[in-house]
Write an enzyme that holds these catalytic residues in place. Structure first.
Site, short mmCIF file in Angstrom:
data_model
loop_
_atom_site.label_atom_id
_atom_site.label_comp_id
_atom_site.label_asym_id
_atom_site.label_seq_id
_atom_site.Cartn_x
_atom_site.Cartn_y
_atom_site.Cartn_z
N GLY A 78 0.83 -1.21 0.00
CA GLY A 78 0.00 0.00 0.00
C GLY A 78 0.87 1.26 0.00
CB THR A 79 4.06 2.05 1.74
OG1 THR A 79 3.53 1.79 3.04
CG2 THR A 79 5.05 3.18 1.79
CD GLN A 187 -6.24 -0.64 7.90
OE1 GLN A 187 -6.98 -1.60 8.13
NE2 GLN A 187 -4.97 -0.64 8.25
CG HIS A 209 0.24 -6.71 4.78
ND1 HIS A 209 0.33 -6.41 6.11
CD2 HIS A 209 0.51 -5.56 4.13
CE1 HIS A 209 0.65 -5.13 6.26
NE2 HIS A 209 0.76 -4.59 5.06
CB CYS A 334 3.29 2.62 10.21
SG CYS A 334 2.63 1.42 9.08
N1 PLP Z 1 -2.63 3.06 4.15
C1 PLP Z 1 -3.27 2.67 5.26
C2 PLP Z 1 -4.58 3.32 5.60
C3 PLP Z 1 -2.73 1.70 6.08
O1 PLP Z 1 -3.37 1.32 7.19
C4 PLP Z 1 -1.49 1.11 5.72
C5 PLP Z 1 -0.86 0.10 6.59
O2 PLP Z 1 -1.15 0.00 7.76
C6 PLP Z 1 -0.87 1.53 4.53
C7 PLP Z 1 -1.47 2.51 3.77
C8 PLP Z 1 0.42 0.94 4.09
O3 PLP Z 1 0.21 -0.35 3.58
P1 PLP Z 1 1.41 -1.38 3.49
O4 PLP Z 1 1.65 -1.89 4.89
O5 PLP Z 1 0.93 -2.43 2.57
O6 PLP Z 1 2.57 -0.63 2.97
#
Ligand code: PLP
Length: 399
Positions: A78-79, A187, A209, A334
């Site tokens: 997601g990042t 989410q 994930h 995070c």
């Molecule tokens: N965006 C949201 C709202 C999230 O909750 C998260 C992870 O907790 C992310 C982005 C990032 O996703 P990833 O862990 O797959 O990088």
């Protein structure tokens, strides 16, 4: 070799940090690693078969999202999907435009925007109310014809607040139709329905994930009419937008995990609603003092519950619950290693005493109502124990 501590009755309430990989997703990943391990860019039969599997996976997601397959790009998480859009849209527009993000975005949006601000871009935060919902009047005033990008998440990762994206999209289209509207749906994807067309969105980020696929695979939807430069250059995979050999085992598992979510979304959600309801009911019946941070009604997604237990700091409560086999989170995964209070709860205007005591309980379809009874009892015991210790310390001090 590391030794993992496992309790007899482990209760995992940290599903917004990450989820257990489902059996079917695990099986799909193993198959892609051991049997169908070809590189989709190879010209021989093994490569061609991987290429077809990749296209099929893309069309499965396209079907669930109701978009064209060639508007979907696999990423590593997601990042990365968020960075591709935030940095890419800014690069495409240059520094003369304005970027708006909500004040409660995940760090992958917030830090990308902060980075752009450090490069001279005009970045502004859309304020939220005490429930963590964006202020629509403020948004209307902030939008103008210079706005190039607006990024608002669907479901907040700390409170579960669901943002009014349809209304936000309508405002964006009315005031600055040229602006790119990005939604972080990490989410929400697979847990509640997404309405890309009703939101009038241009881009949506997702991650494997969080929905019972392994870590290391993400997805980005970008409308065909939008042109954004790539951040990663190389062999031209993902139609040149995201080079790098595709994570085929991750993508195959993500596809199966998405199928499991989409074909049983209502049932999965009902399980979570029951678990959350039982957990909260038991806490209320035990008359434990707590505050619910975020919306309580249909403006909240049921799988995320943020509670503050007055007088007990989050990390103390987290580790006391851990000792009883209940895994929760203090804020988002995070930021949970940080000693600073939650940026999200601060943006909501909550008092610091409440922020310091906030815990996130996040549920999945694998949790049960019986577990909720045990977890609530563990919380009640912990609160009583810790209040007992704190009170006896206070008593000693005053003697
Ligand atoms: N965006 C949201 C709202 C999230 O909750 C998260 C992870 O907790 C992310 C982005 C990032 O996703 P990833 O862990 O797959 O990088």
């Amino acid at each position: 070799m590391r030794i993992t501590v496992r309790f007899m009755n482990e209760i995992y309430y940290d599903n917004s940090a990450t989820t257990k990989v489902s059996e079917k997703a695990l099986h799909a990943a193993c198959r892609a690693m051991r049997e169908d391990f070809g590189n989709p860019s190879s010209a021989h039969a093994k490569g061609v078969s991987a290429y077809h599997a990749l296209n099929e996976a893309r069309s499965v997601f396209a079907g669930y999202l109701n978009v064209a397959s060639d508007e979907l790009y696999f990423s590593s998480c997601g990042t990365e999907s968020n960075n591709m859009i935030i940095l890419g849209a800014a690069k495409a527009a240059g520094k003369q435009g304005k970027i708006l993000i909500s004040a409660v975005e995940h760090p992958s949006v917030y830090e990308s925007a902060r980075h752009l601000a450090s490069l001279g871009y005009q970045v502004e935060l859309i304020p939220v109310d005490r429930q963590g919902i964006i202020d629509m009047t403020a948004l209307e005033q902030m939008l103008d014809t210079h706005t190039i990008l607006v990024s608002i998440m669907h479901v907040n990762n700390e409170t579960g607040a669901i943002q009014p994206l349809k209304q936000a999209g309508a405002l964006i289209r009315a005031i600055c139709p040229q602006a790119l509207f990005h939604v972080d749906a990490v989410q929400s994807f697979g847990r509640i329905p997404l309405f890309l067309a009703a939101w009038q969105a241009d881009a949506v980020s997702m991650s494997g994930h969080k929905i019972h696929a392994p870590k290391g695979v993400g997805l980005l939807w970008l409308k065909k009419t939008r042109n954004i430069p790539a951040l990663i250059w190389g062999g031209g995979q993902e139609r040149g937008f995201r080079s790098g050999t595709e994570n085929m085992s991750g993508i195959m598992a993500f596809t199966v995990a998405a199928e499991e979510c989409y074909t049983q979304m209502d049932q999965n959600y009902a399980v979570i609603v029951n678990v959350r309801g039982k957990f909260l009911d038991d806490l209320r019946k035990a008359q434990v003092d707590f505050h619910l941070n975020g919306p309580q009604d249909e403006q909240a997604a049921a799988h995320i519950l943020n509670l503050s237990f007055p007088g007990i700091r989050s990390e103390v409560m987290l580790h006391s619950l851990e000792a009883k086999g209940v895994y929760v989170s203090a804020g988002s995964a995070c930021t949970s290693m940080s000693t600073k209070g939650s940026r999200i709860l601060t943006a909501m205007g909550l008092p610091s005493g409440r922020i310091d005591c906030a815990l996130r309980f996040s549920f999945s379809r694998y949790n049960t109502v019986d577990e909720a009874t045990i977890a609530a009892a563990a919380v009640v015991d912990t609160v009583l124990e810790l209040h007992g210790i704190l009170n006896s310390r206070k008593g000693k001090k005053t003697k």
